[in-house]
Scaffold this active site. Structure first.
Site, PDB file in Angstrom:
ATOM      1  N   PHE A  61       5.233  -9.702   4.427  1.00 17.49           N
ATOM      2  CA  PHE A  61       6.105  -8.780   5.168  1.00 17.49           C
ATOM      3  C   PHE A  61       5.381  -7.528   5.642  1.00 17.49           C
ATOM      4  CE2 PHE A  61       8.729 -11.156   2.208  1.00 17.49           C
ATOM      5  CZ  PHE A  61       9.810 -11.544   2.973  1.00 17.49           C
ATOM      6  N   LYS A  93       2.398 -10.300  16.526  1.00 17.88           N
ATOM      7  CA  LYS A  93       3.057 -11.319  15.696  1.00 17.88           C
ATOM      8  C   LYS A  93       2.828 -12.720  16.265  1.00 17.88           C
ATOM      9  CE  LYS A  93       5.228  -8.833  12.498  1.00 17.88           C
ATOM     10  NZ  LYS A  93       5.296  -9.117  11.068  1.00 17.88           N
ATOM     11  N   TYR A 148       3.504  -5.041  19.719  1.00 14.42           N
ATOM     12  CA  TYR A 148       4.092  -5.494  18.454  1.00 14.42           C
ATOM     13  C   TYR A 148       4.374  -6.995  18.507  1.00 14.42           C
ATOM     14  CZ  TYR A 148       7.624  -6.448  14.950  1.00 14.42           C
ATOM     15  OH  TYR A 148       8.335  -7.025  13.929  1.00 14.42           O
ATOM     16  N   ASN A 165       0.832  -1.215   0.000  1.00  9.60           N
ATOM     17  CA  ASN A 165       0.000   0.000   0.000  1.00  9.60           C
ATOM     18  C   ASN A 165       0.863   1.260   0.000  1.00  9.60           C
ATOM     19  OD1 ASN A 165       0.931   0.252   2.589  1.00  9.60           O
ATOM     20  ND2 ASN A 165      -1.059   0.048   3.591  1.00  9.60           N
ATOM     21  N   SER A 207       6.031  -2.189  12.717  1.00  9.55           N
ATOM     22  CA  SER A 207       7.073  -2.962  13.409  1.00  9.55           C
ATOM     23  C   SER A 207       7.892  -2.151  14.412  1.00  9.55           C
ATOM     24  CB  SER A 207       7.997  -3.604  12.374  1.00  9.55           C
ATOM     25  OG  SER A 207       8.614  -2.591  11.608  1.00  9.55           O
ATOM     26  N   ARG A 228      22.799  -7.300  20.693  1.00  8.20           N
ATOM     27  CA  ARG A 228      21.853  -7.800  19.703  1.00  8.20           C
ATOM     28  C   ARG A 228      22.577  -8.701  18.692  1.00  8.20           C
ATOM     29  NH1 ARG A 228      19.010  -6.072  22.934  1.00  8.20           N
ATOM     30  NH2 ARG A 228      17.214  -4.685  22.793  1.00  8.20           N
ATOM     31  N   ASP A 284      13.381  -2.171  25.811  1.00  5.86           N
ATOM     32  CA  ASP A 284      14.573  -2.827  25.252  1.00  5.86           C
ATOM     33  C   ASP A 284      15.091  -3.914  26.194  1.00  5.86           C
ATOM     34  OD1 ASP A 284      14.847  -1.466  22.868  1.00  5.86           O
ATOM     35  OD2 ASP A 284      16.239   0.028  23.664  1.00  5.86           O
TER      36      ASP A 284
END
Ligand code: UFG
Length: 324
Positions: free
Chosen positions: A72, A144, A140, A32, A76, A220, A284
């Site tokens: 996808f 999912k 979020y 979109n 996010s 990470r 986090d």
């Protein structure tokens, strides 16, 4: 095969289109263009449609036969999801349900779904494998995980074959193909580090240096976006011989702190990166590192980009070529 890539104008979706085209597949991109970029659709046809508008989806499926769908499209951003959960559940869950229903109406029985490390919440082990408890700590991740649950139910009720791929930290670019990470409001570490290095953005803000990690900054697991694309393509083959709903974690299995990323980027860019240390960013976790043994064993996934500097260099070369 003819693949429909939902969200193929975005960061990971555009790399997926490149990979599939290079493998000789036919690609159609559905987007979109709310966050994706028309110029990132370089492989295959772009059809503009919205997962929240089922009639626009039906038009995409009418007259086209897709062997599988790669999905996808999603909001996010963790922080944004906390501030506006309705938007996340509507877009990520209701939008996906619309897609699944249109796939069912048109008898498309294969889906690869873009999931996330955020389904796990705060880690309780050093390496996160697929059996790790799934207790998302933000809307979020919860959105999912809900889709993953829907896919399990869809497998038993309708025979849908699906694979959810949980990315850890997607990074890197393919500058030789003119695609990379371009978000209107960039929140991710590596692009922000590189923009600071180029003077195209403010000094980097390091969100917290008082975490229980060796240098106090968050750790990470960075995985190259092309390796993610490779895993999706392998999932297509896997689903042929494995009915049901599957899930795999995708990362390199090695953690790097924010300070280590800044140092590596400084080496790649050949300059020091200006930064300030700020408060922690809410939501986090201190450390997120994947165990991808299952993906390696069962999908035959072999990441090609195992050196953080190479991953950062690919992003650097792409950022250097951008006007913004
Ligand atoms: N960071 C900074 N400064 C920045 C940007 C990030 O210090 O300008 C830090 C963050 O605080 C974090 C690390 O760099 O410690 C990585 O942050 P990113 O925003 O690049 O990535 P995240 O780890 O927050 O996000 C990833 C995925 C999400 C997923 C999340 C799960 O991109 O999809 O992990 O926690 F939801």
């Amino acid at each position: 095969m003819h693949l429909l890539i939902c969200g193929g104008a975005g960061y990971i979706g555009s790399h997926m289109a490149q990979w599939l085209s290079a493998q000789g597949h036919r690609v159609t991109v559905l987007d979109n263009l709310s966050t994706g970029h028309r110029e990132a659709v370089r492989w295959g046809e772009l059809v503009e449609a919205d997962l929240l508008d089922p009639s626009s989806l039906d038009r995409v499926f009418l007259g086209r036969h897709f062997d599988a769908v790669m999905h996808f499209c999603a909001f996010s951003l963790v922080g944004e999801s906390v501030r506006d959960p309705y938007a996340y559940y509507r877009n990520n869950v209701a939008g996906t349900l619309n897609l699944l229903e249109v796939m069912r109406r048109h008898d498309v029985q294969r889906l690869v779904f873009s999931s996330t490390a955020a389904v796990f919440g705060n880690p309780v082990s050093d390496l996160i494998d697929e059996e790790h408890p799934k207790v998302p700590i933000n809307p979020y991740g919860a959105s999912k995980l809900m889709v993953e649950r829907i896919l399990v139910d869809a497998a038993s009720a309708y025979g849908l074959r699906s694979t959810a791929l949980r990315y850890f930290n997607a990074a890197g670019a393919l500058p030789e193909h003119g695609i990379g990470e371009a978000h209107a409001c960039e929140t991710h570490l590596i692009p922000n580090v590189l923009k600071a290095a180029l003077g195209k953005g403010p000094a980097l803000k390091v969100f917290g240096d008082d975490y229980p990690t060796p240098d106090g900054t968050c750790v990470r697991d960075y995985v190259h976006v092309q390796d993610l694309a490779q895993a999706h393509a392998l999932a297509l083959g896997y689903m042929e011989s494995h009915p049901g709903a599957h899930a795999f974690n995708l990362g390199n299995g090695q953690g790097f702190s924010v300070r280590e990323v800044i140092a590596a980027a400084g080496e790649v860019a050949g300059r020091s990166i200006p930064y300030t240390v700020e408060q922690r960013r809410p939501g986090d976790p201190a450390v997120l590192v994947a165990s991808s043994d299952r993906a390696r064993r069962e999908l035959g996934w072999t990441p090609a980009w195992t050196d953080l500097r190479d991953i950062i260099r690919s992003a650097w070369d792409w950022h250097c070529a951008q006007p913004f």
